[in-house]
Design a protein around this motif. Structure first.
Motif, short mmCIF file in Angstrom:
data_model
loop_
_atom_site.label_atom_id
_atom_site.label_comp_id
_atom_site.label_asym_id
_atom_site.label_seq_id
_atom_site.Cartn_x
_atom_site.Cartn_y
_atom_site.Cartn_z
N LEU A 20 10.99 -0.19 -68.56
CA LEU A 20 11.27 -0.34 -69.99
C LEU A 20 12.57 0.37 -70.37
CD1 LEU A 20 10.46 -1.25 -72.84
CD2 LEU A 20 9.06 0.82 -73.03
N ILE A 21 12.77 1.58 -69.84
CA ILE A 21 14.01 2.32 -70.12
C ILE A 21 15.21 1.56 -69.57
CG2 ILE A 21 15.29 4.44 -69.61
CD1 ILE A 21 12.57 5.90 -69.59
N ALA A 22 15.08 1.05 -68.33
CA ALA A 22 16.18 0.30 -67.73
C ALA A 22 16.50 -0.95 -68.54
CB ALA A 22 15.81 -0.08 -66.29
N ASP A 53 23.52 -0.22 -57.13
CA ASP A 53 22.74 1.02 -57.07
C ASP A 53 23.71 2.18 -56.89
OD1 ASP A 53 20.39 -0.37 -57.24
OD2 ASP A 53 19.87 -0.19 -55.12
N ILE A 54 23.44 3.30 -57.53
CA ILE A 54 24.22 4.51 -57.29
C ILE A 54 23.57 5.24 -56.12
CG2 ILE A 54 24.98 6.73 -58.22
CD1 ILE A 54 25.11 5.47 -60.95
N PRO A 91 15.16 4.28 -60.83
CA PRO A 91 15.02 2.94 -61.40
C PRO A 91 15.36 2.87 -62.88
CG PRO A 91 13.11 3.52 -60.07
CD PRO A 91 13.93 4.76 -60.20
N ALA A 92 15.16 3.96 -63.61
CA ALA A 92 15.42 3.94 -65.06
C ALA A 92 16.90 4.01 -65.38
CB ALA A 92 14.67 5.09 -65.73
N PHE A 93 17.66 4.83 -64.65
CA PHE A 93 19.02 5.15 -65.07
C PHE A 93 20.12 4.80 -64.07
CE2 PHE A 93 16.26 8.21 -67.32
CZ PHE A 93 16.58 7.90 -68.63
N PHE A 94 19.82 4.59 -62.81
CA PHE A 94 20.88 4.52 -61.81
C PHE A 94 20.90 3.23 -60.99
CE2 PHE A 94 20.02 9.16 -62.30
CZ PHE A 94 21.21 9.47 -62.93
N LYS A 95 20.36 2.16 -61.58
CA LYS A 95 20.40 0.86 -60.89
C LYS A 95 20.96 -0.21 -61.82
CE LYS A 95 16.74 1.60 -57.49
NZ LYS A 95 15.54 1.04 -56.83
#
Length: 311
Positions: A12-14, A127-128, A139-143
């Motif tokens: 949901l965040i992503a 992806d970072i 999964p939320a912030f770095f993809k």
């Protein structure tokens, strides 16, 4: 109905960041326009033309970055036509902006006829390294696509540019008092035209992001009112880039919440859930409109007003 798990919360965040990026880019572009004193109501049309231009370029070249460049270029070109009309020919900004929106809607539908069944070629997955493997946070912030992070960096840069740099001070002066800026020797009309083109390029990036990343396909009218949401967001944010970013993610969160609620089996008609992001925008505008003095204090003083250097 099942509960919200950490995995679904991360998704949901992503999704919120992904959806918010569209509105953030467009709103930041419109903020540049309005800080220079020009109100462009044609964001919806610019985003649609940029979406089909970006998608067509992506299909034919296979290059994401060429596709984004095509989207930004299409937005800047349409904004330049708008700027020439309202800045140099002194046409009404409101009427011209609405005409641009209608023109862009029709043009995009015509240009996109042959691309409605097309698919983009295989594209890289972003992806970072290392950070993307962290549970929940990854999964939320770095993809995300790089433009998600570019939008955040752009908002921070624009905050510094408008408040701390000499060029930003000149831009604000042109939007607040073009007569004074002209008296000091600044070329008000070219500065406004440049600001309008930069704003159009950012709206173009937002449109291309929709057709290349957010929903990687072309469908007529796929911007679906996000250009108008971006216009409302600049007022909600009182013409401040950081608040634009916050408002964009708020809109993105409400947009994605409807899918989350549907997935959780909430017994609410889908039409009501689809209305949620637009209803939230209306509620916010009604709330901030209750204090017109607050808006007037923050609004660029010459927003929407023509400038006649010979007057």
């Amino acid at each position: 109905m099942t509960g919200l798990t950490p995995e679904s919360l991360a998704l949901l965040i992503a999704a919120t960041l992904n959806a918010g990026t569209v509105v953030a880019l467009a709103s930041l572009g419109l903020l540049i326009n309005e800080r220079a004193g020009v109100l462009n109501l044609g964001a919806e049309g610019m985003m649609l033309v940029a979406a089909v231009a970006g998608f067509a370029t992506g299909v034919n070249t296979g290059s994401d970055w060429l596709a984004f460049a095509a989207g930004a270029g299409a937005g800047a070109l349409m904004a330049a036509a708008f700027g020439l009309l309202v800045i140099f020919l002194n046409t009404n900004q409101y009427a011209t902006g609405l005409a641009l929106s209608l023109f862009g809607t029709g043009l995009s539908a015509f240009l996109g006829i042959s691309y409605t069944q097309q698919r983009l070629p295989e594209r890289p997955h972003f992806d970072i390294p290392v950070l993307a493997d962290i549970p929940f946070i990854g999964p939320a912030f770095f993809k995300h696509h790089p433009l998600v992070y570019i939008a955040i960096a752009l908002a921070l840069f624009m905050t510094w540019f408008l408040m701390r740099s000499r060029a930003g001070l000149v831009l604000r002066a042109v939007g607040e008092s073009p007569e004074s800026a002209h008296a000091l020797g600044y070329a008000v009309r070219p500065i406004r035209l440049l600001a309008v083109m930069v704003g159009g390029a950012l709206c173009g990036l937002a449109g291309a992001y929709i057709s290349l990343v957010y929903t990687p396909l072309w469908v007529e009218g796929m911007v679906a009112g996000k250009g108008w949401i971006a216009l409302a967001l600049t007022t909600f944010a009182t013409w401040r880039p950081a608040r634009v970013l916050l408002g964009a993610y708020l809109f993105g969160g409400v947009t994605m919440l409807q899918f989350q609620l549907q997935g959780q089996g909430v017994q609410i008609p889908s039409q009501w859930l689809t209305m949620l992001p637009y209803l939230a925008t209306i509620v916010v505008l009604v709330l901030i409109s209750r204090n017109p003095t607050w808006i007037r204090i923050n609004m660029p003083a010459s927003l929407g007003k023509p400038f006649h250097p010979g007057a």
